[in-house]
Design a protein around this motif. Structure first.
Motif, mmCIF file in Angstrom:
data_model
loop_
_atom_site.group_PDB
_atom_site.id
_atom_site.type_symbol
_atom_site.label_atom_id
_atom_site.label_comp_id
_atom_site.label_asym_id
_atom_site.label_seq_id
_atom_site.Cartn_x
_atom_site.Cartn_y
_atom_site.Cartn_z
ATOM 1 N N ASP A 34 0.817 -1.213 0.000
ATOM 2 C CA ASP A 34 0.000 0.000 0.000
ATOM 3 C C ASP A 34 0.852 1.265 0.000
ATOM 4 O OD1 ASP A 34 -2.575 -1.341 2.195
ATOM 5 O OD2 ASP A 34 -2.243 -1.563 0.047
ATOM 6 N N HIS A 35 2.125 1.142 0.368
ATOM 7 C CA HIS A 35 3.003 2.310 0.359
ATOM 8 C C HIS A 35 3.281 2.707 -1.085
ATOM 9 C CE1 HIS A 35 3.588 2.355 4.611
ATOM 10 N NE2 HIS A 35 3.920 1.078 4.604
ATOM 11 N N PRO A 36 3.461 4.003 -1.340
ATOM 12 C CA PRO A 36 3.701 4.428 -2.721
ATOM 13 C C PRO A 36 4.964 3.791 -3.286
ATOM 14 C CG PRO A 36 3.801 6.306 -1.196
ATOM 15 C CD PRO A 36 3.467 5.092 -0.397
ATOM 16 N N ARG A 37 4.929 3.544 -4.572
ATOM 17 C CA ARG A 37 6.094 3.002 -5.250
ATOM 18 C C ARG A 37 7.162 4.082 -5.315
ATOM 19 N NH1 ARG A 37 3.254 0.002 -10.341
ATOM 20 N NH2 ARG A 37 2.609 -1.818 -9.180
ATOM 21 N N PRO A 38 8.388 3.687 -5.621
ATOM 22 C CA PRO A 38 9.420 4.715 -5.780
ATOM 23 C C PRO A 38 8.951 5.745 -6.818
ATOM 24 C CG PRO A 38 10.396 2.529 -5.880
ATOM 25 C CD PRO A 38 8.898 2.352 -5.828
ATOM 26 N N GLU A 39 9.247 6.996 -6.546
ATOM 27 C CA GLU A 39 8.761 8.084 -7.377
ATOM 28 C C GLU A 39 9.276 7.971 -8.809
ATOM 29 O OE1 GLU A 39 8.683 12.906 -7.082
ATOM 30 O OE2 GLU A 39 10.285 11.814 -6.096
ATOM 31 N N ARG A 40 8.356 8.056 -9.769
ATOM 32 C CA ARG A 40 8.734 8.076 -11.180
ATOM 33 C C ARG A 40 8.815 9.525 -11.627
ATOM 34 N NH1 ARG A 40 6.237 3.804 -15.052
ATOM 35 N NH2 ARG A 40 7.125 5.395 -16.353
ATOM 36 N N SER A 41 9.661 9.771 -12.579
ATOM 37 C CA SER A 41 9.817 11.130 -13.070
ATOM 38 C C SER A 41 8.542 11.596 -13.745
ATOM 39 C CB SER A 41 10.978 11.196 -14.055
ATOM 40 O OG SER A 41 12.158 10.889 -13.384
ATOM 41 N N SER A 46 4.832 23.223 -18.284
ATOM 42 C CA SER A 46 4.354 23.963 -17.120
ATOM 43 C C SER A 46 3.906 25.380 -17.449
ATOM 44 C CB SER A 46 5.427 23.995 -16.039
ATOM 45 O OG SER A 46 6.643 24.473 -16.567
ATOM 46 N N ASP A 47 4.350 25.934 -18.570
ATOM 47 C CA ASP A 47 3.965 27.298 -18.917
ATOM 48 C C ASP A 47 4.285 27.541 -20.384
ATOM 49 O OD1 ASP A 47 2.906 29.799 -18.465
ATOM 50 O OD2 ASP A 47 4.436 30.414 -17.021
ATOM 51 N N VAL A 48 3.518 28.446 -21.007
ATOM 52 C CA VAL A 48 3.751 28.810 -22.409
ATOM 53 C C VAL A 48 3.583 30.314 -22.551
ATOM 54 C CG1 VAL A 48 2.988 28.522 -24.810
ATOM 55 C CG2 VAL A 48 2.835 26.588 -23.225
ATOM 56 N N GLN A 49 4.551 30.944 -23.208
ATOM 57 C CA GLN A 49 4.419 32.351 -23.610
ATOM 58 C C GLN A 49 4.376 32.322 -25.131
ATOM 59 O OE1 GLN A 49 4.225 35.352 -21.697
ATOM 60 N NE2 GLN A 49 3.567 36.005 -23.718
ATOM 61 N N TYR A 50 3.160 32.190 -25.683
ATOM 62 C CA TYR A 50 3.026 32.010 -27.122
ATOM 63 C C TYR A 50 2.923 33.330 -27.874
ATOM 64 C CZ TYR A 50 -1.869 32.446 -25.715
ATOM 65 O OH TYR A 50 -3.042 32.868 -25.154
ATOM 66 N N ASP A 51 2.613 34.412 -27.177
ATOM 67 C CA ASP A 51 2.500 35.727 -27.807
ATOM 68 C C ASP A 51 3.594 36.605 -27.224
ATOM 69 O OD1 ASP A 51 1.768 38.073 -29.010
ATOM 70 O OD2 ASP A 51 -0.232 38.168 -28.134
ATOM 71 N N SER A 52 4.669 36.742 -27.984
ATOM 72 C CA SER A 52 5.817 37.513 -27.530
ATOM 73 C C SER A 52 5.383 38.924 -27.138
ATOM 74 C CB SER A 52 6.832 37.570 -28.672
ATOM 75 O OG SER A 52 7.949 38.307 -28.302
ATOM 76 N N PRO A 53 5.737 39.373 -25.922
ATOM 77 C CA PRO A 53 5.356 40.726 -25.501
ATOM 78 C C PRO A 53 5.935 41.784 -26.445
ATOM 79 C CG PRO A 53 6.212 39.464 -23.648
ATOM 80 C CD PRO A 53 6.481 38.664 -24.882
ATOM 81 N N GLY A 54 5.172 42.824 -26.659
ATOM 82 C CA GLY A 54 5.621 43.890 -27.558
ATOM 83 C C GLY A 54 5.263 43.585 -28.998
ATOM 84 N N ILE A 70 9.294 23.546 -19.676
ATOM 85 C CA ILE A 70 9.164 22.121 -19.379
ATOM 86 C C ILE A 70 9.680 21.927 -17.962
ATOM 87 C CG2 ILE A 70 9.802 19.782 -20.078
ATOM 88 C CD1 ILE A 70 8.352 21.359 -22.293
ATOM 89 N N THR A 71 8.875 21.288 -17.107
ATOM 90 C CA THR A 71 9.251 21.092 -15.702
ATOM 91 C C THR A 71 9.282 19.611 -15.352
ATOM 92 O OG1 THR A 71 8.305 23.222 -15.066
ATOM 93 C CG2 THR A 71 8.575 21.607 -13.307
ATOM 94 N N ASN A 72 10.316 19.235 -14.603
ATOM 95 C CA ASN A 72 10.423 17.902 -14.029
ATOM 96 C C ASN A 72 9.989 18.037 -12.570
ATOM 97 O OD1 ASN A 72 11.119 15.425 -13.015
ATOM 98 N ND2 ASN A 72 13.307 15.592 -13.470
ATOM 99 N N THR A 73 8.829 17.506 -12.225
ATOM 100 C CA THR A 73 8.282 17.664 -10.874
ATOM 101 C C THR A 73 8.815 16.623 -9.894
ATOM 102 O OG1 THR A 73 6.341 16.310 -11.366
ATOM 103 C CG2 THR A 73 6.160 18.696 -11.768
ATOM 104 N N ALA A 74 9.544 15.639 -10.394
ATOM 105 C CA ALA A 74 10.085 14.588 -9.530
ATOM 106 C C ALA A 74 11.476 14.982 -9.026
ATOM 107 C CB ALA A 74 10.160 13.274 -10.301
#
Length: 169
Positions: A34-41, A46-54, A70-74
């Protein structure tokens, strides 16, 4: 109560305790499962800036203000070598010998620049991400879908798409 009845009661109690101890030993592996398995990556857009400011003047500065994070949360690092980031029109950036550390974020810029641990550059001279609607799709080195992020009126079926909703205007 006779001595015989008292002895029988003690034996029954001892047997019950022994059985209980055996049951708890037998169920130990089940509770350990029941304990969590070893953490997988877990890697995600996580974020997008698709319209360049200015003004969109196609300067390298403007191109580099268009990016995808792109974020690695593990906790463990992930080798992104061969992974791809693609727009709806098929323009693809392929990660080359890049390792994303645990609990870290890399920003993939559209324009030209010198790659660092936290910033990568597609080295393009034209914008990639459509300001009105597009989808950024991340795939691993085997082509398996990892994550996507959509914004605007999605061309392939309407709505806002299936990503996390982090896109910025």
């Amino acid at each position: 109560m006779s001595a015989f009845a008292s002895l029988t009661a003690r034996r029954i109690a001892a047997a019950a305790l022994t059985a209980g101890a055996l049951v708890s030993v037998v169920t130990l592996p089940a509770s350990a499962a029941d304990h969590p398995r070893p953490e997988r990556s877990k890697v995600e857009i996580s974020d997008v800036q698709y319209d360049s400011p200015g003004r969109d003047d196609r300067s390298n500065r403007s191109l580099n203000r268009e990016w995808v994070e792109i974020t690695n949360t593990a906790r463990r690092a992930v080798n992104l070598d061969g992974w791809t980031l693609q727009d709806e029109d098929g323009r693809t950036y392929t990660f080359d010998h890049y390792r994303l550390e645990g609990r870290a974020t890399v920003r993939v810029h559209t324009g030209i620049g010198r790659d660092t641990g936290s910033d990568l550059y597609q080295d393009r001279r034209h914008y990639v991400w459509d300001n009105r609607s597009d989808t950024a799709t991340l795939r691993n080195d085997r082509g398996r879908f990892i994550d996507d992020e959509s914004w605007g009126h999605h061309r392939h079926g309407g709505g806002h798409g299936h990503g996390h909703g982090h896109g910025h205007r």
